[in-house]
Write a protein that holds these residues in place. Structure first.
Motif, short mmCIF file in Angstrom:
data_model
loop_
_atom_site.label_atom_id
_atom_site.label_comp_id
_atom_site.label_asym_id
_atom_site.label_seq_id
_atom_site.Cartn_x
_atom_site.Cartn_y
_atom_site.Cartn_z
N SER A 336 0.84 -1.21 0.00
CA SER A 336 0.00 0.00 0.00
C SER A 336 0.87 1.26 0.00
O SER A 336 0.54 2.25 -0.65
CB SER A 336 -0.95 0.00 1.21
OG SER A 336 -0.28 0.35 2.40
N ALA A 339 2.13 1.65 -3.51
CA ALA A 339 1.10 2.18 -4.41
C ALA A 339 1.00 3.70 -4.28
O ALA A 339 0.90 4.42 -5.28
CB ALA A 339 -0.25 1.52 -4.12
N GLU A 350 1.03 1.81 -12.83
CA GLU A 350 1.69 0.86 -11.92
C GLU A 350 1.11 0.96 -10.51
O GLU A 350 0.99 -0.04 -9.81
CB GLU A 350 3.20 1.13 -11.89
CG GLU A 350 3.97 0.01 -11.25
CD GLU A 350 5.48 0.16 -11.40
OE1 GLU A 350 6.20 -0.65 -10.80
OE2 GLU A 350 5.92 1.09 -12.11
N ALA A 351 0.72 2.16 -10.12
CA ALA A 351 0.08 2.33 -8.81
C ALA A 351 -1.23 1.55 -8.75
O ALA A 351 -1.53 0.90 -7.75
CB ALA A 351 -0.18 3.81 -8.53
N SER A 353 -2.01 -1.13 -10.52
CA SER A 353 -1.69 -2.56 -10.49
C SER A 353 -1.28 -3.00 -9.09
O SER A 353 -1.70 -4.05 -8.60
CB SER A 353 -0.55 -2.85 -11.48
OG SER A 353 -0.13 -4.18 -11.38
N THR A 354 -0.48 -2.18 -8.42
CA THR A 354 -0.05 -2.48 -7.05
C THR A 354 -1.23 -2.42 -6.10
O THR A 354 -1.37 -3.26 -5.21
CB THR A 354 1.04 -1.49 -6.61
OG1 THR A 354 2.13 -1.52 -7.55
CG2 THR A 354 1.57 -1.84 -5.22
N ALA A 355 -2.10 -1.43 -6.29
CA ALA A 355 -3.29 -1.30 -5.44
C ALA A 355 -4.19 -2.52 -5.57
O ALA A 355 -4.79 -2.98 -4.58
CB ALA A 355 -4.07 -0.04 -5.81
N VAL A 377 -5.18 4.30 -0.18
CA VAL A 377 -4.69 4.10 -1.55
C VAL A 377 -5.76 4.51 -2.57
O VAL A 377 -5.47 5.22 -3.55
CB VAL A 377 -4.28 2.63 -1.77
CG1 VAL A 377 -4.00 2.36 -3.24
CG2 VAL A 377 -3.04 2.30 -0.93
#
Length: 398
Positions: A336, A339, A350-351, A353-355, A377
């Motif tokens: 988190s 992200a 990318e944020a 995808s990470t989230a 997030v």
């Protein structure tokens, strides 16, 4: 009534996927006010029952799309409530020995057994969340208090029992906090502080006070959290290196939350220096997890909060590349922060995808900390809602 309003505010806010800061902005918008006379900390105080909205109630109701009566109505329980400290300990001073002890005489072996059980809870907390561990943690704490009060023992054994009560209170308080039971966590921490005082163990007292400071900082009472974190450091000046590193980590985090970048960075540097002094000497078992990797995690979180993504992102990626995937809650938490840092670095795809990984990992974790981080997030990604990947994620969550 205050508790009912606070629970309703939080429940309705979470239904909408809003952060506390978002709700504060919506209240100001509905009230037609410029600036932010209501901020995240004020919403936190309403939700925890420290303050009553009073004149803000109609604006809160309008922002949340409900009537004022709906905010004050009791909620129907949807699940078995988590236990509280009062369910497990006597109403009177729980550390007062019984005037006529009827229990068996015990020796140092009993204290050793309690230490192993406390350490077992810590290891369980590495892989399980607060909502899953609350009951066993309080049962262990109750058992330790009962042994101390009812059994007969020497003064030295009594002190060892008190130390184990402190250790159990620290991990039980941490578990309660993770479950979102912040008032219960504070009661548990304060029980532990009383036991540490009786045992004359300044290092453990610092650990308890630092844990409480961390909770206060994270629930909006930032100034008090900083005061407590500093006190924990000062009052345990003779603590072993890894304990001092832990205290300094909490000082750094409290400074970060007050927006004081330079003091935060100094505290991080001092934490690294303290840890470097650790040379394999015997230290309390509860410090097993304090290492260079843990300090790196805090450093990356500090950089994220201070909106320095170019420093935060490489640190977080390094931590995550080595992290134990069985520690689901911590993995979700660290992702988190990544992200948010990626969003700050203007990398919304990318944020997002990470989230998505954060949300997936958090789905079956009974932790209020991960739930809050998901909300943070998503709120941060709102600024990029026109980016297709972000829009898809936000629509999915909605």
């Amino acid at each position: 009534m205050t508790g009912t309003i606070g629970a309703n505010i939080r429940h309705l806010r979470e239904q909408r996927g809003w952060s506390q800061a978002r709700l504060a902005r919506e209240v100001c918008r509905v009230a037609g006010l410029q600036g932010e006379p209501v901020g995240r900390q004020e919403v936190s105080r309403w939700e925890t029952g420290k303050r009553t909205p009073r004149e803000w109630l109609p604006f809160l109701a309008a922002a949340l799309g409900v009537s004022a009566e709906a905010l004050t109505a009791p909620q129907a329980p949807t699940e078995t409530p988590l236990p509280t400290l009062a369910d497990f300990l006597p109403e009177e001073d729980p550390l007062a020995p019984l005037s006529a002890r009827t229990g068996r005489r015990i020796g140092a072996g009993t204290a050793d057994d309690l230490q192993k059980r406390a350490h077992g809870l810590r290891l369980a907390d590495d892989v399980l969340a607060g909502g899953d561990l609350m009951r066993p943690a309080l049962r262990e704490l109750r058992s330790a208090v009962r042994i101390y009060r009812e059994a007969t023992h020497t003064e030295d054994v009594g002190r060892q029992l008190l130390i184990q009560i402190v250790e159990l209170a620290q991990i039980a308080g941490w578990i309660a906090s993770d479950a979102g039971q912040h008032m219960e966590a504070e009661r548990i921490y304060r029980l532990g502080l009383s036991a540490a005082d009786k045992a004359r163990d300044a290092t453990l007292a610092g650990h308890l006070l630092g844990s409480l400071a961390y909770q206060r900082t994270n629930t909006g009472d930032v100034k008090e959290g900083l005061t407590m974190a500093r006190a924990a450091l000062v009052n345990a000046s003779e603590a072993p290196p890894r304990a001092r590193a832990l205290y300094l980590d909490r000082v750094a985090w409290a400074h970060t939350q007050t927006g004081e970048a330079q003091p935060a960075m100094r505290a991080l540097g001092e934490a690294s220096e303290a840890l470097a002094q650790h040379d394999g000497e015997e230290e309390p078992a509860y410090l097993y997890w304090v290492d260079a990797g843990e300090l790196q995690v805090m450093e990356s979180r500090v950089y994220t909060e201070l909106r320095r993504p170019l420093r935060a992102v490489p640190l977080l990626r390094d931590v995550l590349s080595r992290y134990d995937a069985t520690h689901t809650r911590e993995l979700a938490l660290y992702l988190s922060w990544l992200a948010v840092a990626l969003a700050d670095a203007n990398e919304p795809e990318e944020a997002a995808s990470t989230a998505e990984r954060v949300i997936t990992l958090s789905a079956d974790v009974a932790s209020e900390r991960t739930s809050e981080r998901v909300r943070v997030v998503l709120a941060r990604l709102e600024a990029f809602k026109d980016v297709p990947e972000v829009r898809a994620l936000l629509d999915n969550v909605a």
